[in-house]
Design a protein around this motif. Sequence first.
Motif, PDB file in Angstrom:
ATOM      1  N   ASP A   1       4.903   6.467   5.601  1.00 18.71           N
ATOM      2  CA  ASP A   1       5.533   5.882   6.786  1.00 18.71           C
ATOM      3  C   ASP A   1       6.490   6.617   7.468  1.00 18.71           C
ATOM      4  O   ASP A   1       7.530   6.409   7.503  1.00 18.71           O
ATOM      5  CB  ASP A   1       6.243   4.288   6.581  1.00 18.71           C
TER       6      ASP A   1
ATOM      7  N   LYS B   1       0.916  -1.130   0.035  1.00 22.87           N
ATOM      8  CA  LYS B   1      -0.128   0.147  -0.108  1.00 22.87           C
ATOM      9  C   LYS B   1       0.838   1.221  -0.027  1.00 22.87           C
ATOM     10  O   LYS B   1       0.698   2.212  -0.704  1.00 22.87           O
ATOM     11  CB  LYS B   1      -0.919   0.009   1.113  1.00 22.87           C
ATOM     12  N   THR B   2       1.853   1.204   0.874  1.00 20.67           N
ATOM     13  CA  THR B   2       2.524   2.458   1.082  1.00 20.67           C
ATOM     14  C   THR B   2       3.530   2.718  -0.301  1.00 20.67           C
ATOM     15  O   THR B   2       3.685   3.879  -0.628  1.00 20.67           O
ATOM     16  CB  THR B   2       3.393   2.446   2.361  1.00 20.67           C
TER      17      THR B   2
ATOM     18  N   ASP C   1      -3.745   6.333   3.560  1.00 27.77           N
ATOM     19  CA  ASP C   1      -2.834   4.894   3.457  1.00 27.77           C
ATOM     20  C   ASP C   1      -3.196   4.420   4.818  1.00 27.77           C
ATOM     21  O   ASP C   1      -3.128   5.089   5.925  1.00 27.77           O
ATOM     22  CB  ASP C   1      -1.492   5.413   3.204  1.00 27.77           C
ATOM     23  N   SER C   2      -3.674   2.917   4.853  1.00 26.38           N
ATOM     24  CA  SER C   2      -3.939   2.466   6.278  1.00 26.38           C
ATOM     25  C   SER C   2      -2.988   1.295   6.471  1.00 26.38           C
ATOM     26  O   SER C   2      -2.254   1.052   5.577  1.00 26.38           O
ATOM     27  CB  SER C   2      -5.316   2.026   6.018  1.00 26.38           C
TER      28      SER C   2
ATOM     29  N   THR D   1       3.388  -0.283   8.248  1.00 23.34           N
ATOM     30  CA  THR D   1       2.708   0.933   8.466  1.00 23.34           C
ATOM     31  C   THR D   1       2.065   0.868   9.862  1.00 23.34           C
ATOM     32  O   THR D   1       1.402  -0.428  10.186  1.00 23.34           O
ATOM     33  CB  THR D   1       1.552   1.235   7.446  1.00 23.34           C
TER      34      THR D   1
HETATM   35 MG   LIG Z   1       2.047   0.496   4.849  1.00 24.25          MG
END
Ligand SMILES: [Mg+2]
Length: 1114
Positions: free
Chosen positions: A58, A32-33, A102-103, A69
Amino acid sequence: MPVVPPEKLVQLQQQGQNVRNICILAHVDHGKTSLTDALIATNGIISPKLAGKIRYLDSRPDEQLRGITMESSAISLFFSLLRRESPTAEPQSKEYLINLIDSPGHIDFSSEVSTASRLCDGAVVLVDAVEGVCSQTVTVLRHTYVEKLKPLLVINKMDRLITELKLSPSEAYTHLSKLLEQVNAVMGSFALGERMEDDLRWRERIDEKLQSKGAEAGSNASSDRKGSIASHENGVLTDDTPAQYEEKEDEDIYFEPERNNVIFSSAIDGWAFTPGQFAGIYAKKLGMKREVLEKFLWGDFYLDPKTKRVLSSKHLRGRHLKPTFVQLVLENVWAVYEATTGGSNGKGDPTMLEKITKSLNISIPPYVLRSRDPKALLSAVFAAWLPLSTALLVSVVEHLPSPHTAQASRMPALLKESPGHEHIDARVREAMIASNAAKEAPVVAYVSKMVSIPESELPANKRRGGALTAEEARELGRKKRAEIARAQASASTNGDAGMESVTDALSTTAISDEQDVPIREFPEDPSDPEHLIGFARLFSGTLSVGQEIYVLPPKFSPAQEHPHPPPRKVTITALYLLMGRSLESLTSVPAGNIVGIAGLEGAILKSGTLCSQVQGAPNLSSTTAISTNAPIVRVALEPTNPGDLDKMVRGLRLLEQADPAVVYEQLESGEHVILTAGELHLERCLKDLRERFARCDIQAGEAIVPYRESIVSAEEMREPRDPALGRGIAEISMVGGGLKVKLRVLPLPAKVTEYLVKYQGCVKRVWAERMAKERERRDKSGQLNASSESNGNTADDDAEVSTHGDDDEAGTNSDRDVKHAADDSIEGGQTMSVDDFKNGLLEAFEEEKADKALWKGFVSKITAFGPRQVGPNLLIDKTEDRVCDSFFHNQSNDATTSTSPLHPLLSKLTHAFQLFTSSGPLCAEPTQGIAVLLESITTDQAILCSHSAGAQTGEILRSTRTALKSAFLDWSPRILLAMYACEIQASAEVLGRVYSVITRRRGRIISESLLEPSPNFTILALLPVAESFGFADEIRKRSAGAASPQLVFAGFEALEEDPFWVPRTEEELEDFGSLGDKENVARRYVDSVRERKGLVVQGKRVVGDAEKQSTLKR
Ligand SMILES: [Mg+2]
Ligand SMILES: Nc1nc2c(ncn2[C@@H]2O[C@H](COP(=O)(O)OP(=O)(O)OP(=O)(O)O)[C@@H](O)[C@H]2O)c(=O)[nH]1
């Protein structure tokens, strides 16, 4: 320094249609990140060269260090694209604002996912192309479904199929099809569940109507449902119940590449595409319309090389052709890898590369060509050909709804779930549905969490780092925008292929890497206080700095005329645009945006609703969001230096507010305890406490793990204590013989206990409703403050520890809610009707085959649940005259109006039952699965009257509890361990080592499956929470980082061993000796808890080596 100036973003906030609020969701480590990096790079915040590697969002040092994260973070991005309204029209530039969250994917932080998804309208769900659907993938998909977010699927890490699994394009296609099927099966299962529920509801409604009609007409409804529907067609069935059940269209929920809601990507190599993009490229070459080709790019379609026509599998006639997706899409991607990083030496093939660049009509910057670095070459080709940001942002803009569209479809359902929804003001409702941003529209905002920001990071105080002055930065921004505009002017209409050059332009003008990413260090300045900022979504109206607004308390309902506690009025002191690591000040913000709000400190604990009016305000924070990992790890904290206690307590309160999943409580013993979702979460909390919130050294004790106590009827039990009475029966004579009670303790059938644990939510709700009624009644009679001492059946009996002396009602209320979250995590039934609950319980009792007569009619005789009035233990009234009120019977009648002279005595007995079930005899942990039967009660009023009420209470509680404890121990006691369900992905090489770690920690493997063609196994196991500390680390170390577990609390499980077992039979004595040499594991757990609680541990020597000590003395 952002290259897109904040003013631009602020201006875009006003254009609701051009805003997109999205969250990025996935299982841990699916990228994701890394993916968001590519999007951030388009705004010049980081250099495209670093995108996918730096993980910009992050921002915590520990996030960077661990590569995980831990907090969701938001960033607002600018995106523009050229499009033509019609094929002949002039292309027009359209600008969009993308608010992106962003989770975290790690299960410990799953509460962050719930908080993020409520704020957004759309979701980008990532799946690792190799690992496929994992546990959290299912959870996040469920989130999107329940929260009605429109999802886009990204199959990420496509490069792993090429470089790691070394699949051919055809094999990869088969693999991807399977993966897509898996994801769609998950989506299908949600839809199916809902459809079955709808169907049932529809039938019930029809039945109800038929019955009422039948009653009206004085005749019974026909047993043939269909016939009767037809016969009533002109009568009752004309309102909202359709006579024919209509199936909902559910095709919208599936992911289908041909509909361009699936994106294939590699975040690390910076590329992504939708089939639509390839259709755009090939449409001309094949002389087809783009829309037509789009339909044939995925699925069983084949391109006839001679006729250039697309054939379906039926028309293949035995020819071996490759599917279009393989031939037109995957093979090209594979070829780029082959040309740049392939070959025997991994250096690629320059001639092939040249051919590719020519045919794609792209140029690679000379310095990259010169460098001959295969990775750089690869990135350069893809950056020009299929830039990740283009595919993703175009899809987001085209497929995900604007706040206007999303709120129109989401709000009605969301409001319907909120308490007292019929009383919501129509004006508020309409404004929310229309996302009305007008100044005069009512303001409604939902704050999903409070984030803590050090004062020095607030825009007003920010120290300008780096060499750039504000003027220079603005100048740079101007240049960059000009560059973007130039690139866009040359871009083609549909944005897809054309967007390439935008990114290309960015890559040449991006600011140099060094200035980009100062990793935020925690402030060293000790006088830098933390500020809490609300992370919020505005659903209607316009919010401005200085505006006064109401904060609705968590239990607020518009149905209450005089809400208790009353909503608090706060003044908005600042508004912020959330830009990842930094904030930008705003003066006002219109509906449909995500914003940071200052001024809520102390008014909101974790989440809440803001509204400009109290009358008819909707309470958005009370609807239960799905959280998969309730806090279960409980640790006592103390400052290293006792003088720092105040600092620590202050820090703990701040932490509790800033983290949705932390619960802080102070025990009666004076210990300060925090509950966290898991080990990693605990670690992060401690770090935050030490470095930011408390700023002192804090030590954590050993984790306090919850246990439960129960009994079973084992084969080899001791003789009953009183054989004349029978096992588990106690006769107690109290108050000088004025009260005689006969009680019996029994283990409940396993099915019943299971049912009670599972549907505890229903009991809880019934109890809460009863308490609310009670409070209302007392309110009315003006006795709000009257002592409830005389009544054993009130909520005050919960034997709950009081939390910090915070008189903030909002705080204390939600404290109570979350405090026992560990118990709630697996409970259901909140929405179940009382009748359904009773029927289910009846069935569970009926399933018990042994002793059928004993359990008969139990359900109607339940007078209380325990502990805390709601737990999985029952107090049953078995007296002949049925002296106690039935728990369920009280729902219709007023519970506390009973005037029987026995009532005060009975409530004391009930109280003793509550105390007994909340602290069992083994190690003072709550009991589970116990039935206490009140067999008989006789009183002598004359004697009773001669004793004071206070003395009676003390004696009844004490004696009853003691009697219950010994009756409990008459059976074979069991200790129940809290268990984690554990999911681990591991390759075959490390499988053995993973197993050995699990079994050594007393875990149990439940299943093992292989996701082909990846060599990884998915292992499901159960592991005692008590043995889980350091588990993740050990697994990671033993598997050299190849496997990492996800732990979710999965309830309690009995350890099949009597903690008091000693060899008794001859055989046992022979095997184990009179002392029982075998280690008694259950005893070990019981003793460790007793020791922790300072209770007597049987058989423990107080002085270890007395002799040695005396020798020393001499
Ligand atoms: Mg992440
Ligand atoms: N091979 C490959 N690795 C990738 C790709 N995307 C991300 N990764 C790697 O996967 C790891 C995890 O990436 P992250 O971006 O931190 O994943 P995440 O989903 O944000 O993880 P959490 O936030 O902790 O859940 C990192 O080591 C990345 O380098 C990809 O497309 N291909």
